[in-house]
Design a protein around this motif. Structure first.
Motif, PDB file in Angstrom:
ATOM      1  N   ALA A  89       0.861  -1.184   0.000  1.00  0.00           N
ATOM      2  CA  ALA A  89       0.000   0.000   0.000  1.00  0.00           C
ATOM      3  C   ALA A  89       0.897   1.235   0.000  1.00  0.00           C
ATOM      4  O   ALA A  89       2.076   1.151   0.361  1.00  0.00           O
ATOM      5  N   PRO A  90       0.367   2.377  -0.384  1.00  0.00           N
ATOM      6  CA  PRO A  90       1.174   3.604  -0.355  1.00  0.00           C
ATOM      7  C   PRO A  90       1.583   3.967   1.080  1.00  0.00           C
ATOM      8  O   PRO A  90       0.895   3.598   2.037  1.00  0.00           O
ATOM      9  N   VAL A  91       2.679   4.680   1.210  1.00  0.00           N
ATOM     10  CA  VAL A  91       3.116   5.179   2.507  1.00  0.00           C
ATOM     11  C   VAL A  91       2.506   6.567   2.667  1.00  0.00           C
ATOM     12  O   VAL A  91       2.828   7.487   1.925  1.00  0.00           O
ATOM     13  N   ASN A  92       1.608   6.709   3.651  1.00  0.00           N
ATOM     14  CA  ASN A  92       0.917   7.973   3.884  1.00  0.00           C
ATOM     15  C   ASN A  92       1.391   8.682   5.137  1.00  0.00           C
ATOM     16  O   ASN A  92       1.016   9.832   5.368  1.00  0.00           O
ATOM     17  N   VAL A  93       2.166   7.989   5.971  1.00  0.00           N
ATOM     18  CA  VAL A  93       2.632   8.524   7.241  1.00  0.00           C
ATOM     19  C   VAL A  93       4.125   8.280   7.333  1.00  0.00           C
ATOM     20  O   VAL A  93       4.603   7.205   6.968  1.00  0.00           O
ATOM     21  N   VAL A  94       4.865   9.278   7.819  1.00  0.00           N
ATOM     22  CA  VAL A  94       6.296   9.083   8.078  1.00  0.00           C
ATOM     23  C   VAL A  94       6.566   9.369   9.543  1.00  0.00           C
ATOM     24  O   VAL A  94       5.875  10.214  10.132  1.00  0.00           O
ATOM     25  N   PRO A  95       7.485   8.660  10.154  1.00  0.00           N
ATOM     26  CA  PRO A  95       8.237   7.553   9.581  1.00  0.00           C
ATOM     27  C   PRO A  95       7.380   6.291   9.503  1.00  0.00           C
ATOM     28  O   PRO A  95       6.485   6.084  10.312  1.00  0.00           O
ATOM     29  N   LEU A 106       6.733  -7.256   3.792  1.00  0.00           N
ATOM     30  CA  LEU A 106       6.169  -8.316   4.621  1.00  0.00           C
ATOM     31  C   LEU A 106       5.228  -7.754   5.676  1.00  0.00           C
ATOM     32  O   LEU A 106       4.320  -8.441   6.131  1.00  0.00           O
ATOM     33  N   GLY A 107       5.479  -6.532   6.089  1.00  0.00           N
ATOM     34  CA  GLY A 107       4.665  -5.876   7.109  1.00  0.00           C
ATOM     35  C   GLY A 107       5.215  -4.494   7.373  1.00  0.00           C
ATOM     36  O   GLY A 107       6.325  -4.163   6.936  1.00  0.00           O
TER      37      GLY A 107
END
Length: 130
Positions: A89-95, A106-107
């Motif tokens: 899925a897209p990365v919407n939060v950092v870190p 994997l997770g």
């Protein structure tokens, strides 16, 4: 008779195959079988929680024995589209810390969750992914 023992030992050592000494350590063999795992931390340069992750979590992780088998590396969020990783899925939060094997997710742990929760979560992900 006592002089024969050192001679026999020397002959056995000399006759041993040289490839035995060059054998890969067990951890390398396991890595080749299971695939290379790593923790990829997605961050941005202007992220306060990313800096906090580097300050409070990273030193403890790097001092742990698991960093030898599952190293950590940092990737800027803008570089995720380079095709080197396959995310679920897209990365919407950092870190966001993503457990990867051979470039496949994997997770993940989204956001800064604190040191204790990070280690609890990453250990759980590693356990279910082996």
């Amino acid at each position: 008779m006592t002089g024969l023992l050192p001679l026999a030992t020397a002959l056995l050592v000399a006759a041993a195959p040289t490839s035995f000494a060059a054998a890969a350590p067990v951890s390398e063999v396991q890595e080749q079988i299971a695939g290379r795992m790593e923790v990829v931390v997605v961050e941005t340069s202007d992220c306060a929680y990313c800096r906090l992750f580097r300050k409070s979590v990273l030193p403890v992780y790097e001092a742990s024995p698991q960093t030898r088998d599952v190293p950590v590396r940092f990737v800027d969020a803008s570089a995720l589209d380079d095709g080197h990783v396959t995310l679920s899925a897209p990365v919407n939060v950092v870190p966001t810390a993503i457990l990867m094997r051979d470039g496949i997710e994997l997770g993940r742990i989204s956001g800064y969750v604190g040191r204790e929760n990070f280690f609890r979560s990453i250990n759980h992900l590693m356990t279910i992914s082996r």
